[in-house]
Scaffold this motif. Structure first.
Motif, short mmCIF file in Angstrom:
data_model
loop_
_atom_site.label_atom_id
_atom_site.label_comp_id
_atom_site.label_asym_id
_atom_site.label_seq_id
_atom_site.Cartn_x
_atom_site.Cartn_y
_atom_site.Cartn_z
N HIS A 155 1.48 5.03 -2.04
CA HIS A 155 0.83 6.40 -1.45
C HIS A 155 1.87 7.75 -1.94
N SER A 175 0.92 12.58 7.59
CA SER A 175 -0.83 12.64 7.64
C SER A 175 -1.23 11.51 8.53
N GLU A 231 0.69 -1.28 -0.16
CA GLU A 231 0.06 -0.02 -0.24
C GLU A 231 0.63 1.70 0.13
N GLU A 232 2.07 1.65 1.16
CA GLU A 232 2.98 2.46 0.69
C GLU A 232 2.87 3.00 -0.55
N ALA A 237 -1.69 5.97 11.05
CA ALA A 237 -2.66 4.60 11.21
C ALA A 237 -2.28 3.11 10.44
N LYS A 238 -1.23 3.51 9.75
CA LYS A 238 -0.16 2.73 8.59
C LYS A 238 1.23 2.43 10.09
N SER A 242 -3.10 9.42 7.89
CA SER A 242 -3.08 7.80 6.93
C SER A 242 -1.77 7.34 7.10
N ASP A 243 -0.93 7.76 6.77
CA ASP A 243 1.06 7.61 7.50
C ASP A 243 0.43 6.65 8.73
#
Ligand code: ZN
Length: 311
Positions: free
Chosen positions: A128, A234, A124-125, A239-240, A236-237
């Motif tokens: 990004h 961010s 997923e990265e 959370a990941k 989302s960063d």
């Protein structure tokens, strides 16, 4: 007679106040930040008077030169900078101050890493946006690899030898002795990190300043804030990274002496992983702190990291 003795005493006092400057004139050298300042001091020894623009425990990424800094630079004969885009403010400062002295780039000749070159990539990265945007830019924090610092020291010794050839032998001898200490520490650290199983060599730092250290000692480092402290992570960063800490059971979590600790506190709260002591990334500690020289900084940082990785 009286006027003669007055004249005589004026002459004598004039000579006395000038004589020490002739006998022991130190070369004024400016270093852009505290870590470089220490390297210049190690090589220059008694022949240099070193000042630094960005102070201990301060952040060079967001530094803004003051008018006093401009004046201090003008009085220097040598300006030592890191390069690799670390001092984004440097060219403006040099032109604004009409600085005519020599500038040397301490990182000349090293093999730069791209940002995130050593990062652990999940599928997923790869998609990004922010990660893609950062690819291709050079990571400026090259001093965290001791072999690079040895190159810095050689460049500084050569720069000092050029502006002060009379003391060239001293500069080269100081550099040689200091490089021996650096090589010894590097050897010790290579052994210490190699003794930790590869799957445990993973850490989280808020600001991505340890890419070169990670590369040298084969540690996977994940940093939500990215390569400059100007960037914000961010949601989302973050959370990941929280998912990754849980999935891979990562125990090593660090902030740096120059970073805002709140993001790491949030990650710590959500994962239950206790942060280690602050690492020194882009600046030395003050004189009373545990990292007031480059060698002490490397010993201190790696001791914290080794302790956390062994959990
Ligand atoms: Zn940095």
């Amino acid at each position: 007679m009286r006027s003669f003795s007055l004249l005589f005493s004026v002459l004598i006092s004039g000579v006395l106040s000038i004589a020490p400057a002739w006998a022991d004139e130190k070369i004024p050298v400016m270093a852009s930040f505290s870590i470089l300042g220490d390297l210049v001091q190690q090589v220059g020894g008694k022949h240099v008077a070193v000042t630094t623009l960005v102070a201990n425990n301060s952040d060079a990424h967001v530094y803004q030169p003051t008018p006093q800094d401009t004046i201090r630079l003008t009085k220097s004969k040598l300006f030592v900078v890191n390069g690799l885009g670390f001092e984004g403010w440097m060219e403006r400062l040099v032109s604004a101050s009409h600085y005519k002295g020599k500038v040397i780039t301490a990182s000349s000749g090293i093999q730069p890493l791209s940002f995130g070159e050593d990062a652990h990539h999940e599928e997923e990265e790869e998609q990004h946006d922010a990660a893609e945007h950062r690819h291709g830019s050079q990571d400026p924090h090259a001093w965290h690899s001791i072999p690079n610092t040895i190159q810095y020291v050689r460049n500084i010794a050569n720069g000092l030898s050029q502006i002060d050839p009379a003391h060239q032998a001293d500069y080269q001898a100081n550099a040689g002795r200091y490089i021996q200490q650096l090589e010894q520490l590097d050897k010790t650290l290579l052994q210490a990190f190699a003794a930790i199983p590869a799957e445990k060599r993973k850490m989280i730092t808020s600001h991505d300043a340890f890419g070169y250290l990670s590369h040298r000692y084969q540690i996977t480092t994940i940093a939500p804030q990215g390569v400059s402290t100007e960037a914000e992570a961010s949601a989302s960063d973050v959370a990941k990274i929280i998912r990754q800490i849980r999935k891979e059971n990562i125990k090593a979590l660090f902030v740096e002496n120059i970073s805002d600790p709140r993001l790491m506190q949030q990650i710590s709260k959500e994962t239950g992983v206790q942060p280690g002591k602050a690492l020194f990334s882009d600046a030395l500690s003050d004189n009373k702190g545990p990292a007031s020289t480059y060698l002490d900084m490397m010993r201190y940082n790696t001791a914290q990291i080794l302790t956390a990785l062994k959990q």
